[in-house]
Design a protein around this motif. Structure first.
Motif, PDB file in Angstrom:
ATOM      1  N   TYR A   1      -3.315   7.512   3.925  1.00  0.00           N
ATOM      2  CA  TYR A   1      -3.160   6.062   4.025  1.00  0.00           C
ATOM      3  C   TYR A   1      -1.691   5.682   3.857  1.00  0.00           C
ATOM      4  CZ  TYR A   1      -8.204   6.092   3.046  1.00  0.00           C
ATOM      5  OH  TYR A   1      -9.550   6.336   3.075  1.00  0.00           O
ATOM      6  N   MET A   2      -1.308   4.545   4.439  1.00  0.00           N
ATOM      7  CA  MET A   2       0.041   4.017   4.256  1.00  0.00           C
ATOM      8  C   MET A   2       0.041   2.522   4.540  1.00  0.00           C
ATOM      9  SD  MET A   2       2.120   5.089   7.740  1.00  0.00           S
ATOM     10  CE  MET A   2       3.408   3.875   7.421  1.00  0.00           C
ATOM     11  N   GLY A   3       1.157   1.881   4.218  1.00  0.00           N
ATOM     12  CA  GLY A   3       1.329   0.475   4.535  1.00  0.00           C
ATOM     13  C   GLY A   3       2.138   0.307   5.807  1.00  0.00           C
TER      14      GLY A   3
ATOM     15  N   GLU B   1      11.758   4.476   7.701  1.00  0.00           N
ATOM     16  CA  GLU B   1      10.804   4.045   6.671  1.00  0.00           C
ATOM     17  C   GLU B   1      10.944   2.557   6.362  1.00  0.00           C
ATOM     18  OE1 GLU B   1      12.202   8.263   5.910  1.00  0.00           O
ATOM     19  OE2 GLU B   1      13.158   6.326   6.218  1.00  0.00           O
ATOM     20  N   LEU B   2      12.071   1.959   6.777  1.00  0.00           N
ATOM     21  CA  LEU B   2      12.334   0.551   6.479  1.00  0.00           C
ATOM     22  C   LEU B   2      12.254  -0.325   7.723  1.00  0.00           C
ATOM     23  CD1 LEU B   2      15.317   1.080   3.988  1.00  0.00           C
ATOM     24  CD2 LEU B   2      12.903   0.777   3.468  1.00  0.00           C
TER      25      LEU B   2
ATOM     26  N   GLY C   1       7.268   1.848   9.029  1.00  0.00           N
ATOM     27  CA  GLY C   1       7.302   2.452   7.706  1.00  0.00           C
ATOM     28  C   GLY C   1       6.856   1.479   6.632  1.00  0.00           C
ATOM     29  N   ASP C   2       6.557   2.012   5.448  1.00  0.00           N
ATOM     30  CA  ASP C   2       6.138   1.162   4.322  1.00  0.00           C
ATOM     31  C   ASP C   2       7.129   1.218   3.153  1.00  0.00           C
ATOM     32  OD1 ASP C   2       5.690   3.614   3.112  1.00  0.00           O
ATOM     33  OD2 ASP C   2       3.532   3.367   2.884  1.00  0.00           O
TER      34      ASP C   2
ATOM     35  N   GLY D   1       0.995  -4.270   3.939  1.00  0.00           N
ATOM     36  CA  GLY D   1       1.664  -4.178   2.653  1.00  0.00           C
ATOM     37  C   GLY D   1       2.621  -2.999   2.609  1.00  0.00           C
ATOM     38  N   SER D   2       3.381  -2.924   1.530  1.00  0.00           N
ATOM     39  CA  SER D   2       4.339  -1.838   1.345  1.00  0.00           C
ATOM     40  C   SER D   2       3.684  -0.703   0.564  1.00  0.00           C
ATOM     41  CB  SER D   2       5.571  -2.340   0.592  1.00  0.00           C
ATOM     42  OG  SER D   2       5.219  -2.762  -0.718  1.00  0.00           O
ATOM     43  N   TRP D   3       4.420   0.380   0.385  1.00  0.00           N
ATOM     44  CA  TRP D   3       3.879   1.574  -0.281  1.00  0.00           C
ATOM     45  C   TRP D   3       3.411   1.295  -1.695  1.00  0.00           C
ATOM     46  CZ3 TRP D   3       6.018   4.277  -4.547  1.00  0.00           C
ATOM     47  CH2 TRP D   3       7.214   3.739  -5.059  1.00  0.00           C
ATOM     48  N   ASN D   4       3.997   0.270  -2.348  1.00  0.00           N
ATOM     49  CA  ASN D   4       3.619  -0.024  -3.728  1.00  0.00           C
ATOM     50  C   ASN D   4       2.800  -1.300  -3.870  1.00  0.00           C
ATOM     51  OD1 ASN D   4       5.703  -1.720  -3.072  1.00  0.00           O
ATOM     52  ND2 ASN D   4       7.024  -1.155  -4.784  1.00  0.00           N
TER      53      ASN D   4
END
Length: 793
Positions: free
Chosen positions: A421-423, A443-444, A449-450, A470-473
């Protein structure tokens, strides 16, 4: 008359006059006449003495004002007990630093921010620019061992103060170690801070391994959370306390939940650092990810009878994957969800790419890289914080690292169902789409990328990839993802077969029954029953009162309560003397404690002293003293007050314990019964070892707590059994009439050896638990909020 420009004017004349007195003394017939003459000249005499004293004080003050400092371009420099190492080519241009002790006024102001100890150090670049380095800069601070108390403590950390002097932050990944000079804490960073200091959190102990958050009896697999550098993913969690673990406890209400803890951002204790360094020295690929993967494998094997679903995030996902891929014998993992795991690395972890970005002003960044100034400012802050948060793991997750190259060639575990999974959104509203940075930081890029991974780096070829907003966090906390993970981890309880035959009687086991592993060679099997109670409402402990007694150590003898700390020794809450006190404990017919120079035995008003010597621990009695002295190559020598050797035990730290009946000499590896000369060694296998923290003798058995919050039991022949890992308090073991009480950082474990029963009793103790003891039928727990007293029923 002395000149007004010279505060010491006339001093020469006074000294000359006083000299004449001593010169004429030769003609005096009696010493008495000399004294009379001096007395008559008392005004002159005391004037000269006062003048000399003032002069010395002035010189002392002037010398204090000149702070020690060193100039450093690259290499190693030292100021007082701070050592800083700048590797060659850390900066792409010539750069030097002045490292010095901060002025007293500045130091006192900064120390008010937190629990700083020692001096505050100031680092001043020659060009005034606090740039980012291409490789980590190392700093060490040597401190007295009394600041940590034990080698499992991680209470000392290096901290940087913000340029405005208003806040401080602990440098992630600090580590406690020891060399010929003594204990030190070290850390690596990429951006030189303006001010640097050391903070102490008393009684803090490193907790690692599988830590239970909630344990329930359920047919569903247990949920294991393996977090990365995002502290919110694992949620608030402390050993022994039932706390909310982010959203997972609510999402999976019927499951036991565990968190795999490892010091990614926390300070590493001495014992952890030693284990890591030993691993790196003896493996062809000295990687912290591989080190933690081996430790995780060990814990999963220990719970081979428990089935797990694993939720792994970022670096935690790499640890999990490496663990399962290299240990196909692990069969108790059903499914794994990999969230934002950089299987092919991430450029945001590479400090070389951000080297030119960090010193660039936002306005210049907008001109040079075609990115809005506000976004460029957020980009710099994010890159710096991310690289610092992953600290020493950074080189393992950069693209094409040796670890990732090896990982991608490991065999796939097709027997374990996985999803990645990822954002789809970088954090902090960062988006470098269309800018010159797009090819450096995919990634940005929005919808690519998330913030940590891209679509191509977040999965291995055989994995399904699912993307969320959403982002990775942040994406993992959305309702959409929670519902998805609940579907993925769904478990249908198999139907119970209909009863068809009553030929054989069926034994119904108590749900609380726990089987202790077999004593080797004895053929005997122990069965312990467990029950969890709240400390405020249980049948074995009753709260009596709380006393506002100062101190972090406690001992009780003859119904007299002794407490102690760095400010002195207290009896019944009243300070008896003002000097730092160490290792307060019960001893034979009294109490024992130490100061900087002495080790003391006390029985009421009777006090005997022995000379102090460098040691991890010691105990004083009326007739002798014993010291635990570390030696090279992981040996501890236990010697008497004269330095005579009693025994040598393997281990990295030593303790001397009086359990009310016997003296035990303990290391993390071995325990020795002083009166009987009998030694017991903790088991050490290929994949599992036990580090002991405390021990007592009960009948024919030795009970020892372990660093992993378990209980080792030795019989008199040296055979062992192990039980309760993860929930046996390991601060100390204390014998009462009927039980042995194991006190943890926030809970008490009642061990009934006679009836073979262990009760885990949980309490949210106010403040920090420092120490504990038992006297007759009373349990005393010394905390940062005072002394708590319970009756043992």
């Amino acid at each position: 008359m002395p000149s007004s420009k010279n505060p010491l004017g006339g001093m020469a004349e006074r000294l000359k006059s006083l000299g004449n007195v001593f010169k004429n003394a030769r003609g005096l017939k009696k010493p008495r006449e000399l004294l009379v003459t001096l007395w008559r000249r008392k005004v002159l005499f005391f004037t000269v003495v006062a003048t000399i004293t003032a002069l010395i004080a002035g010189i002392s003050l002037l010398s204090r004002g000149k702070n020690p400092q060193t100039e450093l371009t690259e290499g190693v420099g030292m100021v007082e007990n701070l050592v800083i190492s700048i590797p060659p080519n850390a900066f792409p241009f010539a750069k030097s630093f002045t490292v010095r002790i901060a002025p007293r006024a500045v130091s006192e102001s900064l120390k008010s921010l937190g629990n700083f100890v020692g001096n505050i150090f100031e680092l001043v670049p020659s060009d005034g620019r606090y740039d980012m380095a291409a490789v980590p800069i190392n700093v060490k601070y040597y401190f007295p061992s009394t600041l940590i108390g034990s080698n499992d403590a991680n209470s000392v950390a290096l901290a940087s103060v913000s340029p405005d002097g208003k806040t401080f932050s602990v440098i992630p990944g600090s580590a406690i170690n020891r060399d010929s000079r003594g204990y030190y804490v070290e850390a690596n960073f990429f951006v030189i801070p303006k001010w640097l200091g050391v903070v102490v959190t008393p009684a803090k102990v490193l907790q690692t391994g599988l830590r239970p958050v909630r344990e329930v009896i359920s047919a569903e697999p247990s949920l294991l959370i393996v977090p990365g550098s995002d502290p919110n993913f694992g949620g608030a969690f402390e050993s022994g306390k039932v706390t909310t673990v982010s959203i997972w406890q609510a999402a999976f209400p019927n499951r036991s939940i565990y968190v795999y803890r490892y010091p990614l951002t926390e300070t590493r204790s001495f014992n952890y650092t030693q284990s890591l360094n030993e691993f790196k020295a003896n493996t062809p690929l000295p990687s912290e990810i591989i080190f933690e993967a081996e430790r995780l494998a060990q814990f999963l094997k220990q719970r081979s009878n428990v089935e797990f679903d694993i939720l792994a995030h970022e670096i935690g996902g790499l640890i999990t994957y490496y663990c399962l891929a290299t240990h196909p014998e692990i069969k108790n993992v059903r499914r794994v969800a990999y969230l934002s795991v950089p299987f092919y690395g991430t450029n945001v972890a590479d400090p070389r790419l951000s080297l030119s970005l960090y010193p660039t002003k936002p306005e210049s960044g907008e001109l040079l890289y075609k990115i809005p100034a506000s976004v460029f400012s957020n980009l710099k802050a994010y890159l710096k914080s991310y690289i610092e948060s992953i600290n020493s793991y950074y080189d393992d997750i950069c693209p094409e690292s040796q670890v990732l190259t090896k990982l991608r060639f490991l065999p796939y575990r097709t027997d374990v169902e996985t999803v990645a999974y990822m954002g789809n959104t970088p954090p902090l509203s960062i988006d470098v789409t269309g800018s010159m940075l797009e090819k450096f930081y995919p990634e940005l890029v929005l919808n690519t990328g998330d913030g940590v991974v891209t679509r191509s780096s977040a999965r291995l070829p055989y994995m399904t990839l699912k993307i969320f907003n959403g982002s990775w966090n942040t994406f993992y906390s959305t309702d959409e993802f929670v519902e998805e993970i609940k579907r993925f981890f769904r478990y249908d309880v198999p139907p119970v077969p209909a009863f068809t035959d009553d030929t054989f009687a069926e034994r119904v086991k108590d749900e609380r029954e726990k089987i202790l592993e077999r004593f080797l060679g004895t053929g005997e099997k122990f069965t312990f029953y467990t029950q969890q109670w709240e400390l405020s409402d249980n049948p074995k402990l009753k709260f009596l009162q709380s006393l506002n007694y100062p101190g972090r150590q406690i001992a009780v003898f003859g119904n007299v309560i002794y407490t102690a700390d760095e400010k002195g020794l207290y009896i019944g809450g009243t300070k008896m003397f003002e000097e730092t006190v160490f290792n307060l404990k019960e001893t034979i017919d009294g109490v024992s404690y130490g100061t900087v120079n002495k080790v003391m035995y006390r029985k009421l008003t009777e006090v005997l002293t022995y000379n102090q010597m460098p040691a991890d621990d010691y105990i004083a009695t009326k007739d002798f003293a014993i010291f635990a002295r570390p030696r090279p190559n992981d040996w501890i020598e236990f010697v008497d007050e004269n330095g005579n050797l009693i025994t040598r035990l393997r281990g990295v730290y030593g303790r001397v314990i009086y359990d009310g009946e016997e003296i035990l000499l303990l290391t993390n590896r071995e325990v020795y019964r002083y009166y009987y000369g009998m030694k017991y060694t903790a088991p050490l296998g290929l994949r599992q070892s036990y580090d002991m923290t405390y021990a007592v003798v009960v009948g024919d058995y030795i009970l020892a707590t372990t660093r992993a919050y378990g209980l080792l039991i030795f019989d008199k022949a040296g055979n062992y059994a192990y039980v309760g890992e993860g929930w046996i308090g390991n601060l100390g073991l204390y014998k009462s009439k009927n039980y042995v009480l194991a006190v943890g950082d926030s809970f008490v474990t009642v061990i009934d050896i006679q009836n073979r029963r262990i009760d885990r009793i949980v309490e949210d103790v106010p403040g920090i638990v420092y120490d504990a003891t038992v006297s007759e039928d009373l349990l005393y727990i010394q905390t940062s909020e005072g002394l708590l007293i319970y009756r043992i029923l």
